[in-house]
Design a protein around this motif. Structure first.
Motif, mmCIF file in Angstrom:
data_model
loop_
_atom_site.group_PDB
_atom_site.id
_atom_site.type_symbol
_atom_site.label_atom_id
_atom_site.label_comp_id
_atom_site.label_asym_id
_atom_site.label_seq_id
_atom_site.Cartn_x
_atom_site.Cartn_y
_atom_site.Cartn_z
ATOM 1 N N ARG A 172 4.882 5.876 -14.817
ATOM 2 C CA ARG A 172 4.108 6.613 -15.928
ATOM 3 C C ARG A 172 5.180 7.146 -17.120
ATOM 4 N NH1 ARG A 172 0.015 9.854 -12.812
ATOM 5 N NH2 ARG A 172 -1.663 8.377 -12.405
ATOM 6 N N VAL A 173 6.301 7.567 -16.704
ATOM 7 C CA VAL A 173 7.084 8.192 -17.993
ATOM 8 C C VAL A 173 8.231 7.509 -18.111
ATOM 9 C CG1 VAL A 173 6.185 10.578 -17.069
ATOM 10 C CG2 VAL A 173 8.187 9.563 -16.155
ATOM 11 N N ASN A 174 8.640 6.609 -17.643
ATOM 12 C CA ASN A 174 9.949 6.029 -17.847
ATOM 13 C C ASN A 174 9.793 4.589 -18.471
ATOM 14 O OD1 ASN A 174 12.020 7.755 -16.786
ATOM 15 N ND2 ASN A 174 11.170 7.432 -14.888
ATOM 16 N N THR A 175 10.700 4.046 -19.025
ATOM 17 C CA THR A 175 10.922 2.651 -19.650
ATOM 18 C C THR A 175 10.877 1.882 -18.270
ATOM 19 O OG1 THR A 175 13.273 2.572 -19.400
ATOM 20 C CG2 THR A 175 12.428 3.682 -21.542
ATOM 21 N N PRO A 176 10.499 0.582 -18.685
ATOM 22 C CA PRO A 176 10.165 -0.299 -17.492
ATOM 23 C C PRO A 176 11.855 -0.323 -16.816
ATOM 24 C CG PRO A 176 8.991 -1.361 -19.522
ATOM 25 C CD PRO A 176 9.860 0.043 -19.604
ATOM 26 N N GLU A 177 12.792 -0.545 -17.357
ATOM 27 C CA GLU A 177 13.992 -0.604 -16.967
ATOM 28 C C GLU A 177 14.287 0.657 -15.853
ATOM 29 O OE1 GLU A 177 13.538 -0.921 -20.145
ATOM 30 O OE2 GLU A 177 13.561 -3.159 -20.386
ATOM 31 N N GLU A 190 0.764 -1.182 0.173
ATOM 32 C CA GLU A 190 -0.003 -0.007 -0.002
ATOM 33 C C GLU A 190 0.846 1.141 -0.044
ATOM 34 O OE1 GLU A 190 -2.620 -0.527 3.248
ATOM 35 O OE2 GLU A 190 -3.975 -1.985 2.137
ATOM 36 N N ARG A 191 1.942 1.228 0.813
ATOM 37 C CA ARG A 191 3.075 2.417 0.757
ATOM 38 C C ARG A 191 3.565 2.639 -0.455
ATOM 39 N NH1 ARG A 191 6.277 3.231 6.192
ATOM 40 N NH2 ARG A 191 4.518 2.942 7.699
ATOM 41 N N LEU A 192 3.803 1.456 -1.386
ATOM 42 C CA LEU A 192 4.447 1.588 -2.672
ATOM 43 C C LEU A 192 3.616 2.160 -3.590
ATOM 44 C CD1 LEU A 192 6.413 -1.490 -2.840
ATOM 45 C CD2 LEU A 192 7.523 0.645 -2.383
ATOM 46 N N LEU A 193 2.355 1.688 -3.555
ATOM 47 C CA LEU A 193 0.952 2.325 -4.310
ATOM 48 C C LEU A 193 0.746 3.592 -4.365
ATOM 49 C CD1 LEU A 193 -1.281 -1.042 -4.328
ATOM 50 C CD2 LEU A 193 0.104 -0.322 -6.257
ATOM 51 N N GLY A 194 0.935 4.013 -3.173
ATOM 52 C CA GLY A 194 0.595 5.390 -2.614
ATOM 53 C C GLY A 194 1.825 6.374 -2.994
ATOM 54 N N ASN A 195 2.929 5.909 -3.413
ATOM 55 C CA ASN A 195 3.972 6.979 -3.474
ATOM 56 C C ASN A 195 3.884 7.478 -4.886
ATOM 57 O OD1 ASN A 195 7.022 7.299 -4.409
ATOM 58 N ND2 ASN A 195 7.279 6.740 -2.217
ATOM 59 N N PRO A 196 3.897 8.776 -4.789
ATOM 60 C CA PRO A 196 3.628 9.660 -6.262
ATOM 61 C C PRO A 196 5.000 9.704 -6.945
ATOM 62 C CG PRO A 196 3.949 10.977 -4.220
ATOM 63 C CD PRO A 196 3.699 9.746 -3.694
ATOM 64 N N THR A 197 6.071 9.610 -6.322
ATOM 65 C CA THR A 197 7.345 9.336 -7.114
ATOM 66 C C THR A 197 7.527 8.175 -7.814
ATOM 67 O OG1 THR A 197 8.549 10.859 -5.422
ATOM 68 C CG2 THR A 197 10.099 9.471 -6.817
ATOM 69 N N LEU A 198 7.151 7.178 -7.223
ATOM 70 C CA LEU A 198 7.091 5.833 -8.073
ATOM 71 C C LEU A 198 6.086 5.821 -8.974
ATOM 72 C CD1 LEU A 198 8.229 3.190 -8.359
ATOM 73 C CD2 LEU A 198 6.653 2.300 -6.478
ATOM 74 N N GLU A 238 13.168 0.100 -6.859
ATOM 75 C CA GLU A 238 14.066 -0.260 -6.079
ATOM 76 C C GLU A 238 14.659 0.897 -5.217
ATOM 77 O OE1 GLU A 238 17.291 -2.396 -8.233
ATOM 78 O OE2 GLU A 238 15.959 -3.719 -8.844
ATOM 79 N N HIS A 239 14.788 1.680 -5.432
ATOM 80 C CA HIS A 239 15.239 2.885 -4.416
ATOM 81 C C HIS A 239 14.082 2.997 -3.739
ATOM 82 C CE1 HIS A 239 17.159 6.333 -3.019
ATOM 83 N NE2 HIS A 239 15.931 6.970 -3.240
ATOM 84 N N VAL A 240 12.701 3.454 -3.894
ATOM 85 C CA VAL A 240 11.483 3.615 -3.088
ATOM 86 C C VAL A 240 11.371 2.582 -2.274
ATOM 87 C CG1 VAL A 240 9.213 4.161 -3.202
ATOM 88 C CG2 VAL A 240 10.530 5.368 -4.591
ATOM 89 N N ALA A 241 11.315 1.180 -2.812
ATOM 90 C CA ALA A 241 10.996 0.124 -1.945
ATOM 91 C C ALA A 241 11.995 -0.175 -0.917
ATOM 92 C CB ALA A 241 10.838 -1.138 -2.997
#
Length: 78
Positions: A19-24, A6-14, A31-34
């Protein structure tokens, strides 16, 4: 695990990174946010554990409150 997700899903940076980057590249942000989120959760839970372990008054209050919630929940389930 649910709180972590839930914390990951609610993280606006992630969210923005996905939304804007490639999957890589989004994976690098993930990984940084997690890692930061997990560390924060460990620190918070350890502080709580220490307080419950070291402060008898707090521990009694907490376990009294938790016992009532568990009994009520199990009673509702019966």
């Amino acid at each position: 695990m649910r709180e972590f997700e839930e914390r990951l899903l609610g993280n606006p940076t992630l969210e923005q990174s996905i939304r804007v980057n490639t999957p890589e590249n989004a994976r690098l942000t993930f990984e940084h946010v997690a890692s930061d989120t997990l560390q924060d959760m460990m620190d918070t839970n350890f502080k709580f554990y220490k307080r419950a372990n070291d402060d008898e008054d707090f521990a009694k209050l907490f376990f009294d409150w938790l016992f009532e919630r568990v009994v009520r929940s199990m009673g509702d389930a019966a």
